[in-house]
Design an enzyme around this catalytic site. Sequence first.
Site, PDB file in Angstrom:
ATOM      1  N   ASP A  95     -31.588 -21.071   9.869  1.00 53.13           N
ATOM      2  CA  ASP A  95     -32.786 -20.989   9.029  1.00 53.13           C
ATOM      3  C   ASP A  95     -32.834 -19.770   8.128  1.00 53.13           C
ATOM      4  O   ASP A  95     -33.901 -19.377   7.671  1.00 53.13           O
ATOM      5  CB  ASP A  95     -34.011 -20.967   9.950  1.00 53.13           C
ATOM      6  CG  ASP A  95     -33.932 -19.854  10.982  1.00 53.13           C
ATOM      7  OD1 ASP A  95     -33.131 -18.926  10.790  1.00 53.13           O
ATOM      8  OD2 ASP A  95     -34.669 -19.911  11.976  1.00 53.13           O
ATOM      9  N   GLU A 117     -27.845 -26.579  14.195  1.00 52.97           N
ATOM     10  CA  GLU A 117     -29.175 -26.149  14.676  1.00 52.97           C
ATOM     11  C   GLU A 117     -30.276 -26.730  13.780  1.00 52.97           C
ATOM     12  O   GLU A 117     -31.180 -26.033  13.306  1.00 52.97           O
ATOM     13  CB  GLU A 117     -29.291 -24.627  14.775  1.00 52.97           C
ATOM     14  CG  GLU A 117     -30.398 -24.157  15.701  1.00 52.97           C
ATOM     15  CD  GLU A 117     -30.512 -22.635  15.784  1.00 52.97           C
ATOM     16  OE1 GLU A 117     -31.120 -22.023  14.898  1.00 52.97           O
ATOM     17  OE2 GLU A 117     -29.972 -22.071  16.753  1.00 52.97           O
ATOM     18  N   GLU A 131     -38.495 -18.649   7.525  1.00 53.95           N
ATOM     19  CA  GLU A 131     -37.490 -19.503   8.175  1.00 53.95           C
ATOM     20  C   GLU A 131     -37.931 -20.949   8.337  1.00 53.95           C
ATOM     21  O   GLU A 131     -37.107 -21.874   8.235  1.00 53.95           O
ATOM     22  CB  GLU A 131     -37.103 -18.921   9.538  1.00 53.95           C
ATOM     23  CG  GLU A 131     -36.273 -17.639   9.463  1.00 53.95           C
ATOM     24  CD  GLU A 131     -37.080 -16.370   9.270  1.00 53.95           C
ATOM     25  OE1 GLU A 131     -38.331 -16.465   9.203  1.00 53.95           O
ATOM     26  OE2 GLU A 131     -36.480 -15.281   9.178  1.00 53.95           O
ATOM     27  N   HIS A 212     -37.742  -8.116  14.989  1.00 53.80           N
ATOM     28  CA  HIS A 212     -37.411  -7.978  13.567  1.00 53.80           C
ATOM     29  C   HIS A 212     -38.153  -8.945  12.651  1.00 53.80           C
ATOM     30  O   HIS A 212     -37.935  -8.948  11.447  1.00 53.80           O
ATOM     31  CB  HIS A 212     -35.919  -8.206  13.355  1.00 53.80           C
ATOM     32  CG  HIS A 212     -35.473  -9.609  13.632  1.00 53.80           C
ATOM     33  ND1 HIS A 212     -35.595 -10.615  12.709  1.00 53.80           N
ATOM     34  CD2 HIS A 212     -34.969 -10.182  14.737  1.00 53.80           C
ATOM     35  CE1 HIS A 212     -35.157 -11.745  13.233  1.00 53.80           C
ATOM     36  NE2 HIS A 212     -34.771 -11.516  14.461  1.00 53.80           N
ATOM     37  N   ARG A 214     -40.198 -10.854   9.990  1.00 50.91           N
ATOM     38  CA  ARG A 214     -40.905 -10.413   8.784  1.00 50.91           C
ATOM     39  C   ARG A 214     -42.420 -10.558   8.918  1.00 50.91           C
ATOM     40  O   ARG A 214     -43.168  -9.722   8.424  1.00 50.91           O
ATOM     41  CB  ARG A 214     -40.446 -11.239   7.580  1.00 50.91           C
ATOM     42  CG  ARG A 214     -39.227 -10.702   6.886  1.00 50.91           C
ATOM     43  CD  ARG A 214     -38.880 -11.582   5.688  1.00 50.91           C
ATOM     44  NE  ARG A 214     -38.191 -10.857   4.640  1.00 50.91           N
ATOM     45  CZ  ARG A 214     -36.910 -10.514   4.673  1.00 50.91           C
ATOM     46  NH1 ARG A 214     -36.180 -10.804   5.712  1.00 50.91           N
ATOM     47  NH2 ARG A 214     -36.359  -9.859   3.671  1.00 50.91           N
ATOM     48  N   HIS A 244     -33.146  -3.027  15.094  1.00 52.27           N
ATOM     49  CA  HIS A 244     -32.640  -3.759  13.921  1.00 52.27           C
ATOM     50  C   HIS A 244     -32.578  -2.804  12.724  1.00 52.27           C
ATOM     51  O   HIS A 244     -33.424  -1.920  12.588  1.00 52.27           O
ATOM     52  CB  HIS A 244     -33.601  -4.921  13.658  1.00 52.27           C
ATOM     53  CG  HIS A 244     -33.107  -5.949  12.687  1.00 52.27           C
ATOM     54  ND1 HIS A 244     -32.997  -5.701  11.340  1.00 52.27           N
ATOM     55  CD2 HIS A 244     -32.706  -7.232  12.858  1.00 52.27           C
ATOM     56  CE1 HIS A 244     -32.545  -6.790  10.725  1.00 52.27           C
ATOM     57  NE2 HIS A 244     -32.359  -7.738  11.632  1.00 52.27           N
TER      58      HIS A 244
HETATM   59  C1  UD1 Z   1     -32.541 -12.060   8.547  1.00 53.68           C
HETATM   60  C2  UD1 Z   1     -33.034 -13.514   8.458  1.00 53.68           C
HETATM   61  C3  UD1 Z   1     -33.736 -13.909   9.760  1.00 53.68           C
HETATM   62  C4  UD1 Z   1     -32.859 -13.637  10.947  1.00 53.68           C
HETATM   63  C5  UD1 Z   1     -32.426 -12.177  10.925  1.00 53.68           C
HETATM   64  C6  UD1 Z   1     -31.493 -11.900  12.061  1.00 53.68           C
HETATM   65  C7  UD1 Z   1     -33.779 -14.376   6.310  1.00 53.68           C
HETATM   66  C8  UD1 Z   1     -34.914 -14.535   5.377  1.00 53.68           C
HETATM   67  N1  UD1 Z   1     -34.021 -13.638   7.393  1.00 53.68           N
HETATM   68  O1  UD1 Z   1     -33.669 -11.232   8.592  1.00 53.68           O
HETATM   69  O2  UD1 Z   1     -34.057 -15.289   9.711  1.00 53.68           O
HETATM   70  O3  UD1 Z   1     -33.592 -13.908  12.118  1.00 53.68           O
HETATM   71  O4  UD1 Z   1     -31.744 -11.911   9.698  1.00 53.68           O
HETATM   72  O5  UD1 Z   1     -31.360 -10.538  12.311  1.00 53.68           O
HETATM   73  O6  UD1 Z   1     -32.716 -14.899   6.073  1.00 53.68           O
HETATM   74  N2  UD1 Z   1     -29.823  -4.357   7.036  1.00 53.68           N
HETATM   75  C9  UD1 Z   1     -28.818  -3.420   7.050  1.00 53.68           C
HETATM   76  N3  UD1 Z   1     -27.637  -3.732   7.670  1.00 53.68           N
HETATM   77  C10 UD1 Z   1     -27.422  -4.915   8.285  1.00 53.68           C
HETATM   78  C11 UD1 Z   1     -28.463  -5.864   8.293  1.00 53.68           C
HETATM   79  C12 UD1 Z   1     -29.653  -5.579   7.646  1.00 53.68           C
HETATM   80  O7  UD1 Z   1     -28.967  -2.323   6.531  1.00 53.68           O
HETATM   81  O8  UD1 Z   1     -26.338  -5.105   8.837  1.00 53.68           O
HETATM   82  C13 UD1 Z   1     -31.101  -4.037   6.361  1.00 53.68           C
HETATM   83  C14 UD1 Z   1     -30.950  -3.995   4.818  1.00 53.68           C
HETATM   84  O9  UD1 Z   1     -31.784  -2.984   4.293  1.00 53.68           O
HETATM   85  C15 UD1 Z   1     -31.462  -5.377   4.404  1.00 53.68           C
HETATM   86  C16 UD1 Z   1     -32.593  -5.557   5.409  1.00 53.68           C
HETATM   87  O10 UD1 Z   1     -32.085  -5.028   6.642  1.00 53.68           O
HETATM   88  O11 UD1 Z   1     -31.886  -5.433   3.052  1.00 53.68           O
HETATM   89  C17 UD1 Z   1     -33.093  -6.956   5.593  1.00 53.68           C
HETATM   90  O12 UD1 Z   1     -32.030  -7.876   5.863  1.00 53.68           O
HETATM   91  P1  UD1 Z   1     -32.325  -9.459   5.666  1.00 53.68           P
HETATM   92  O13 UD1 Z   1     -31.116 -10.201   6.048  1.00 53.68           O
HETATM   93  O14 UD1 Z   1     -32.903  -9.708   4.313  1.00 53.68           O
HETATM   94  O15 UD1 Z   1     -33.510  -9.736   6.663  1.00 53.68           O
HETATM   95  P2  UD1 Z   1     -33.597  -9.694   8.227  1.00 53.68           P
HETATM   96  O16 UD1 Z   1     -34.938  -9.155   8.564  1.00 53.68           O
HETATM   97  O17 UD1 Z   1     -32.398  -9.045   8.801  1.00 53.68           O
HETATM   98  N1  UDP Z   2     -27.953  -9.453  19.565  1.00 55.82           N
HETATM   99  C1  UDP Z   2     -26.844  -8.607  19.514  1.00 55.82           C
HETATM  100  N2  UDP Z   2     -27.056  -7.260  19.480  1.00 55.82           N
HETATM  101  C2  UDP Z   2     -28.301  -6.712  19.490  1.00 55.82           C
HETATM  102  C3  UDP Z   2     -29.423  -7.585  19.516  1.00 55.82           C
HETATM  103  C4  UDP Z   2     -29.216  -8.946  19.543  1.00 55.82           C
HETATM  104  O1  UDP Z   2     -25.705  -9.067  19.519  1.00 55.82           O
HETATM  105  O2  UDP Z   2     -28.415  -5.474  19.473  1.00 55.82           O
HETATM  106  C5  UDP Z   2     -27.717 -10.918  19.566  1.00 55.82           C
HETATM  107  C6  UDP Z   2     -28.515 -11.750  20.542  1.00 55.82           C
HETATM  108  O3  UDP Z   2     -27.836 -11.878  21.786  1.00 55.82           O
HETATM  109  C7  UDP Z   2     -28.638 -13.079  19.828  1.00 55.82           C
HETATM  110  C8  UDP Z   2     -28.667 -12.686  18.364  1.00 55.82           C
HETATM  111  O4  UDP Z   2     -28.128 -11.366  18.295  1.00 55.82           O
HETATM  112  O5  UDP Z   2     -27.502 -13.896  20.021  1.00 55.82           O
HETATM  113  C9  UDP Z   2     -30.060 -12.715  17.843  1.00 55.82           C
HETATM  114  O6  UDP Z   2     -30.109 -12.135  16.590  1.00 55.82           O
HETATM  115  P1  UDP Z   2     -31.467 -11.729  15.890  1.00 55.82           P
HETATM  116  O7  UDP Z   2     -32.498 -11.396  16.908  1.00 55.82           O
HETATM  117  O8  UDP Z   2     -31.116 -10.702  14.876  1.00 55.82           O
HETATM  118  O9  UDP Z   2     -31.864 -13.039  15.084  1.00 55.82           O
HETATM  119  P2  UDP Z   2     -32.631 -14.396  15.460  1.00 55.82           P
HETATM  120  O10 UDP Z   2     -31.992 -14.997  16.644  1.00 55.82           O
HETATM  121  O11 UDP Z   2     -34.072 -14.042  15.684  1.00 55.82           O
HETATM  122  O12 UDP Z   2     -32.483 -15.197  14.221  1.00 55.82           O
END
Ligand code: UD1
Ligand code: UDP
Length: 388
Positions: A95, A117, A131, A212, A214, A244
């Site tokens: 998603d 999924e 999502e 994490h 939004r 996160h």
């Molecule tokens: C995204 C997904 C969410 C998923 C989550 C898993 C969307 C809209 N959201 O949310 O569905 O559950 O990932 O974690 O697709 N950042 C870093 N390094 C990283 C990752 C993120 O610095 O390795 C920071 C950056 O500033 C980035 C921000 O996090 O711009 C947001 O990342 P983004 O992928 O847009 O949103 P998530 O909240 O991570």
């Molecule tokens: N996870 C990980 N390291 C962490 C936290 C979570 O590997 O420090 C794994 C967790 O076991 C799961 C996945 O990341 O498989 C979940 O990711 P996240 O919570 O970012 O996204 P969501 O599942 O909510 O989309």
Amino acid sequence: MKVLSVFGTRPEAIKMGPLVRALGEAQHIESIVCTTGQHRAMLDQVMSLFGIVPAHDLDVMVANQTLNGLCSRLFERLDALYEQVKPDRVLVHGDTTTAMTAAVAAFHRRIPVGHVEAGLRTGDVQRPWPEEMNRRVIDVVSDWLFAPTASSRANLEREHLGGRIVVTGNTVIDALRQTVARLDGDGALRAAVDAPFGMLDPRRRLLLVTGHRRESFGSGFENICRALAELAARDDLQVVYPVHLNPNVQGPVNAHLGGLRNVHLVPPQDYLSFVRLMQRADVILTDSGGVQEEAPALGKPVLVMRDVTERPEAVEAGVVRLVGTESARIVAAVIDAISAPPSATGFDPGASPYGDGHASDRIVAALLEQPFTEFRPASRVAAIPFPA
Ligand code: UD1
Ligand code: UDP
């Protein structure tokens, strides 16, 4: 058949990892991987653990990215990629914005799409945001709908979509099974993974936290931090919180919880280390989708900091409780949960309503139009209740 798997965030990589391996081993399939780099550090951790080397990396992440900025970079780079690779099938997962844009971009080029999924729904397009919208859009344009459970199939059937629905189980249980097997089979690896957590006190119950979403930014995260600060004052509890990398999470968490006794703020953990932490935890407090699916197979109770979930199976089975984002409710639920006796640490896919470890094989068989049996959960699903 040229199958292009497109993913870009940590959870997609964890859940696509076992499928990429199965596609790579399948005859008659040329498996190509593209990471969009929607996440960077958190994605690269998973890629190296699963040994996935992407043929293409669109490298779209910027700090604190907006959804529209992300979409526009993704659409542009995905379109050029599809023009270059000319895949027969595109596979997307879940998603995220990566998954939604990859599916729509393929639809625009009339490339058949498989949604891994598929069919998860809360019924409220604002929660989880964005999502729930992403999932619905992906399912509308997909030709194969790989639903993890019977209830996700029922959601899809209600919407009268055009794609073929197959109940596969969730590939997250494949990933978990492979990771637990590595940990269980290697004492030295377990010791290495435990080493950074030598500060943990075996006399205190371990609360593992992630968050994490939004829709919780702002007051939701302030409340969560207040609850954790209150809980950390107890003598019977310790908190490990891999934070996160989103700045909207880092900001409040570091400001409210940095330096607190009994609260260990750590960087996002690689999957091996995080699975080990789940094994060691007494209770997990999270808003993560994947963690809700993994914990029942590990026998761990989960408190979910949301009001609705698209993963109702474990709630119905009694292993997951929805606790919202209000401080007092979170504190009360954690205290209630830690008062139960410690739960089992073994991995038992039979205790999971989400999968049996064979989802990837079913997806490959469905793509190749080979025979297979759909996933059905075992009857002993989720036998670890909260205290009465
Ligand atoms: C995204 C997904 C969410 C998923 C989550 C898993 C969307 C809209 N959201 O949310 O569905 O559950 O990932 O974690 O697709 N950042 C870093 N390094 C990283 C990752 C993120 O610095 O390795 C920071 C950056 O500033 C980035 C921000 O996090 O711009 C947001 O990342 P983004 O992928 O847009 O949103 P998530 O909240 O991570
Ligand atoms: N996870 C990980 N390291 C962490 C936290 C979570 O590997 O420090 C794994 C967790 O076991 C799961 C996945 O990341 O498989 C979940 O990711 P996240 O919570 O970012 O996204 P969501 O599942 O909510 O989309």
